[in-house]
Design an enzyme around this catalytic site. Structure first.
Site, PDB file in Angstrom:
ATOM      1  N   ARG A   1     -10.585   9.623 -12.335  1.00 34.73           N
ATOM      2  CA  ARG A   1     -10.033   9.772 -10.985  1.00 34.73           C
ATOM      3  C   ARG A   1      -9.339   8.497 -10.509  1.00 34.73           C
ATOM      4  NH1 ARG A   1     -14.766  10.857  -7.282  1.00 34.73           N
ATOM      5  NH2 ARG A   1     -13.139  10.871  -5.709  1.00 34.73           N
ATOM      6  N   LYS A   2      -9.394   7.449 -11.316  1.00 35.36           N
ATOM      7  CA  LYS A   2      -8.876   6.157 -10.844  1.00 35.36           C
ATOM      8  C   LYS A   2      -7.476   5.877 -11.394  1.00 35.36           C
ATOM      9  CE  LYS A   2     -12.588   3.897 -12.260  1.00 35.36           C
ATOM     10  NZ  LYS A   2     -13.548   2.801 -12.458  1.00 35.36           N
TER      11      LYS A   2
ATOM     12  N   ASP B   1       0.838  -1.199   0.000  1.00 37.77           N
ATOM     13  CA  ASP B   1       0.000   0.000   0.000  1.00 37.77           C
ATOM     14  C   ASP B   1       0.880   1.258   0.000  1.00 37.77           C
ATOM     15  OD1 ASP B   1      -2.403   1.349   0.005  1.00 37.77           O
ATOM     16  OD2 ASP B   1      -2.599   1.338   2.198  1.00 37.77           O
TER      17      ASP B   1
HETATM   18  C1  LIG Z   1       4.827  11.186  -2.647  1.00 37.49           C
HETATM   19  C2  LIG Z   1       4.152  11.397  -1.472  1.00 37.49           C
HETATM   20  C3  LIG Z   1       4.330  10.284  -0.598  1.00 37.49           C
HETATM   21  C4  LIG Z   1       3.361  10.231   0.438  1.00 37.49           C
HETATM   22  C5  LIG Z   1       3.963   9.508   1.497  1.00 37.49           C
HETATM   23  C6  LIG Z   1       2.984   8.837   2.254  1.00 37.49           C
HETATM   24  C7  LIG Z   1       3.255   7.427   2.236  1.00 37.49           C
HETATM   25  C8  LIG Z   1       2.143   6.734   2.684  1.00 37.49           C
HETATM   26  C9  LIG Z   1       1.336   6.241   1.549  1.00 37.49           C
HETATM   27  C10 LIG Z   1       0.434   5.282   2.093  1.00 37.49           C
HETATM   28  C11 LIG Z   1      -0.733   5.244   1.230  1.00 37.49           C
HETATM   29  C12 LIG Z   1      -1.760   4.659   2.011  1.00 37.49           C
HETATM   30  C13 LIG Z   1      -3.053   5.073   1.418  1.00 37.49           C
HETATM   31  C14 LIG Z   1      -4.065   4.659   2.331  1.00 37.49           C
HETATM   32  O1  LIG Z   1      -3.885   3.820   3.155  1.00 37.49           O
HETATM   33  S1  LIG Z   1      -5.499   5.472   2.180  1.00 37.49           S
HETATM   34  C15 LIG Z   1      -6.423   4.833   3.496  1.00 37.49           C
HETATM   35  C16 LIG Z   1      -7.331   3.724   3.139  1.00 37.49           C
HETATM   36  N1  LIG Z   1      -8.325   4.177   2.228  1.00 37.49           N
HETATM   37  C17 LIG Z   1      -9.417   4.841   2.592  1.00 37.49           C
HETATM   38  O2  LIG Z   1      -9.604   5.124   3.745  1.00 37.49           O
HETATM   39  C18 LIG Z   1     -10.350   5.228   1.505  1.00 37.49           C
HETATM   40  C19 LIG Z   1     -11.760   5.387   2.018  1.00 37.49           C
HETATM   41  N2  LIG Z   1     -12.686   5.462   0.892  1.00 37.49           N
HETATM   42  C20 LIG Z   1     -13.026   6.644   0.356  1.00 37.49           C
HETATM   43  O3  LIG Z   1     -12.606   7.692   0.788  1.00 37.49           O
HETATM   44  C21 LIG Z   1     -13.956   6.619  -0.799  1.00 37.49           C
HETATM   45  O4  LIG Z   1     -14.672   5.412  -0.837  1.00 37.49           O
HETATM   46  C22 LIG Z   1     -13.246   6.799  -2.171  1.00 37.49           C
HETATM   47  C23 LIG Z   1     -12.517   8.145  -2.180  1.00 37.49           C
HETATM   48  C24 LIG Z   1     -12.268   5.673  -2.427  1.00 37.49           C
HETATM   49  C25 LIG Z   1     -14.256   6.792  -3.264  1.00 37.49           C
HETATM   50  O5  LIG Z   1     -15.326   7.634  -2.953  1.00 37.49           O
HETATM   51  P1  LIG Z   1     -15.842   8.830  -3.892  1.00 37.49           P
HETATM   52  O6  LIG Z   1     -17.196   9.190  -3.423  1.00 37.49           O
HETATM   53  O7  LIG Z   1     -14.823   9.905  -3.912  1.00 37.49           O
HETATM   54  O8  LIG Z   1     -15.873   8.226  -5.321  1.00 37.49           O
HETATM   55  P2  LIG Z   1     -16.882   7.169  -5.928  1.00 37.49           P
HETATM   56  O9  LIG Z   1     -17.509   6.288  -4.934  1.00 37.49           O
HETATM   57  O10 LIG Z   1     -17.797   7.920  -6.852  1.00 37.49           O
HETATM   58  O11 LIG Z   1     -15.879   6.294  -6.758  1.00 37.49           O
HETATM   59  C26 LIG Z   1     -15.137   6.894  -7.778  1.00 37.49           C
HETATM   60  C27 LIG Z   1     -14.759   5.796  -8.707  1.00 37.49           C
HETATM   61  O12 LIG Z   1     -13.985   4.829  -8.002  1.00 37.49           O
HETATM   62  C28 LIG Z   1     -14.624   3.566  -8.023  1.00 37.49           C
HETATM   63  N3  LIG Z   1     -14.445   2.891  -6.755  1.00 37.49           N
HETATM   64  C29 LIG Z   1     -14.549   3.436  -5.547  1.00 37.49           C
HETATM   65  N4  LIG Z   1     -14.263   2.521  -4.622  1.00 37.49           N
HETATM   66  C30 LIG Z   1     -13.972   1.400  -5.239  1.00 37.49           C
HETATM   67  C31 LIG Z   1     -13.603   0.096  -4.842  1.00 37.49           C
HETATM   68  N5  LIG Z   1     -13.451  -0.209  -3.556  1.00 37.49           N
HETATM   69  N6  LIG Z   1     -13.368  -0.828  -5.757  1.00 37.49           N
HETATM   70  C32 LIG Z   1     -13.481  -0.539  -7.069  1.00 37.49           C
HETATM   71  N7  LIG Z   1     -13.843   0.665  -7.529  1.00 37.49           N
HETATM   72  C33 LIG Z   1     -14.091   1.617  -6.633  1.00 37.49           C
HETATM   73  C34 LIG Z   1     -16.096   3.842  -8.274  1.00 37.49           C
HETATM   74  O13 LIG Z   1     -16.755   2.751  -8.825  1.00 37.49           O
HETATM   75  C35 LIG Z   1     -15.984   5.016  -9.195  1.00 37.49           C
HETATM   76  O14 LIG Z   1     -15.681   4.560 -10.461  1.00 37.49           O
HETATM   77  P3  LIG Z   1     -16.444   5.120 -11.731  1.00 37.49           P
HETATM   78  O15 LIG Z   1     -17.862   4.787 -11.505  1.00 37.49           O
HETATM   79  O16 LIG Z   1     -16.192   6.596 -11.755  1.00 37.49           O
HETATM   80  O17 LIG Z   1     -15.861   4.413 -12.879  1.00 37.49           O
END
Ligand SMILES: CCCCCCCCCCCCCC(=O)SCCNC(=O)CCNC(=O)[C@H](O)C(C)(C)COP(=O)(O)OP(=O)(O)OC[C@H]1O[C@@H](n2cnc3c(N)ncnc32)[C@H](O)[C@@H]1OP(=O)(O)O
Length: 415
Positions: free
Chosen positions: A380-381, A335
């Site tokens: 957005r995906k 992740d």
């Molecule tokens: C470089 C920088 C580095 C950073 C360093 C940090 C390192 C750390 C990095 C660590 C990184 C760690 C990161 C972490 O740990 S992130 C933490 C874990 N994740 C979460 O907590 C996410 C919680 N969920 C949400 O916020 C919402 O459900 C999201 C934003 C995901 C979508 O809700 P939203 O209302 O905004 O959008 P929508 O529902 O209209 O969906 C939009 C599109 O997406 C599709 N969709 C949605 N869900 C799924 C699904 N499960 N399977 C398949 N498809 C799915 C959906 O069909 C639609 O597609 P389409 O119909 O448009 O085609």
């Protein structure tokens, strides 16, 4: 005889001292009684002779009494003087007390005024912070996809630049400087002419220090790293441009991404920003300070090939099956790497879906490579693939696919 004495004489006798009384009594007896005059005279003489020493002792007593009286008078004078002094001091003290209470009252009034002014200033600063927070949200919430991406990158890429480590702003001043940042962001051509990743990265390095001023970079080698881990690190690191810390001007294909245990620095006052900037928040994979104990890893990013490689050495705290790495720890690393990769590609994202196939267990303490490649981006995906292999690439440990969905900062705050 005594009973026949006139009242006046009896009264006088009563006032005389006892010795005199007996003499007088006798002389009176002689006068009225007319008996034995000579012996009476002799007695009188004797009596008179006895009076002398008595008078002397009385005089001594009198003198003593006089002296005592003088002493008492002197003491009285001294006491009166000290009473006067005391009264004077009391008056002075009363004056001082009233002066002190007067100045205390004045001080209290000044303090209250100062406090009220400070309170007002705090309120106004809070309002400023709030306004700026709102401005950020308003910018992020615009319909422009570039703006969303830009702000996502502003948040995330700030930590992957070397320059951020050089910034030493405190949280409050950095928030107050958001206005300046907003001005820079609004004038960026990328807002109007399309997404330009390099420019966005460059923009982010200009941001004031919302992030920790001089954090420890966990991605650098430490004494726990195995020879294999070091060998791989040297391999990729030698392909990074070491001449400059500015990502935009780096020419090498690979960039080593610094990694800190604190993503967002706490900002006081702001309702919106402070909601996500918690002072005690620490990145899950970087919260163990003991080197080699948990997640030892470094991520390299290849801008041209749009892929990421992570060198991962699993510490003894990550045990799952005896002697092997916990599946959750492996998922965490997948992740992390794919999330970092997706963030680079698409800005602010969250994991929406993660599918993992565990093919071969990973021995605890071994070094593995996680390779993250872009599958495709669709609106957005962002779809990413990830493969975990042994250090020499001969064994596949894990395979995964991940879906990241782009979000706005306000979505993040509302989560
Ligand atoms: C470089 C920088 C580095 C950073 C360093 C940090 C390192 C750390 C990095 C660590 C990184 C760690 C990161 C972490 O740990 S992130 C933490 C874990 N994740 C979460 O907590 C996410 C919680 N969920 C949400 O916020 C919402 O459900 C999201 C934003 C995901 C979508 O809700 P939203 O209302 O905004 O959008 P929508 O529902 O209209 O969906 C939009 C599109 O997406 C599709 N969709 C949605 N869900 C799924 C699904 N499960 N399977 C398949 N498809 C799915 C959906 O069909 C639609 O597609 P389409 O119909 O448009 O085609």
């Amino acid at each position: 005889m005594t009973a026949s004495m006139p009242h006046a004489a009896g009264a006088a006798a009563a006032e005389d001292p006892p010795i005199l009384q007996s003499g007088l009594h006798r002389s009176r007896t002689v006068t009225h009684g007319h008996a034995e005059p000579e012996s009476e005279v002799a007695t009188m003489k004797k009596t008179v002779m006895g009076i002398g020493p008595m008078l002397q002792s009385l005089n001594v007593m009198n003198e003593e009494l006089r002296k005592r009286k003088d002493n008492l008078l002197r003491d009285k004078l001294v006491l009166e003087e000290s009473i006067v002094t005391c009264n004077k001091e009391k008056d002075e003290d009363t004056t001082k007390l009233s002066e002190a209470s007067e100045s205390l009252k004045k001080l209290k009034t000044e303090h209250d005024d100062g406090k009220a002014n400070a309170q007002k200033e705090i309120e106004s600063l809070k309002q400023q912070i709030l306004d700026r927070d709102k401005a950020i949200c308003a910018l992020v919430d615009t319909t422009k996809a570039e703006a969303r991406k830009l702000c996502g990158l502003v948040i995330w890429y700030r930590i992957i630049t070397h320059k951020c480590r050089k910034t030493r702003d405190c949280s409050l001043s950095s928030v107050l400087r958001v206005e300046q940042t907003l001005r820079i962001l609004k004038t960026r051509p990328s807002l109007h002419t399309g997404f330009q990743a390099d420019k966005l990265i460059h923009t982010t390095v200009r941001l004031p220090g919302i992030f920790s001023p001089r954090p420890r970079d966990f991605s650098l080698p430490n004494s726990s790293w195995s020879p294999k881990m070091m060998e791989l690190y040297d391999h990729y690191n030698s392909q990074c441009d070491l001449e400059t810390e500015d990502i935009e001007s780096q020419k090498g294909p690979w960039i080593r991404l610094p990694s800190y245990n604190r993503i967002l620095k706490y900002a006081k006052g702001g309702v919106y920003l402070s909601k996500i900037m918690q002072s005690k928040a620490r990145l899950f994979t970087r919260n163990v300070y003991q080197v080699g104990a948990s997640f030892e890893y470094v991520i390299f990013l290849n801008k041209e090939e749009k892929k990421c490689v992570c060198l991962f050495q699993a510490g003894h705290l990550l045990e799952g099956p005896p002697g092997h790495v916990h599946g959750g720890a492996i998922a965490t690393m997948i992740d992390t790497v794919t999330g970092t990769h997706a963030t680079f590609l698409s800005g602010l994202v969250v994991t929406a879906n993660l599918n993992i196939n565990y093919r071969n267990a990973i021995p605890l303490g071994s070094t593995v490579i996680l390779e993250s490649t872009l599958d495709h981006i669709e609106g957005r995906k962002t779809h990413i693939n990830c493969k975990v292999t042994s250090a020499d690439g001969s064994k596949v440990h894990t395979e995964a696919t991940a879906l990241f969905v782009s979000i706005s900062v306000s979505h993040l705050m509302g989560m």
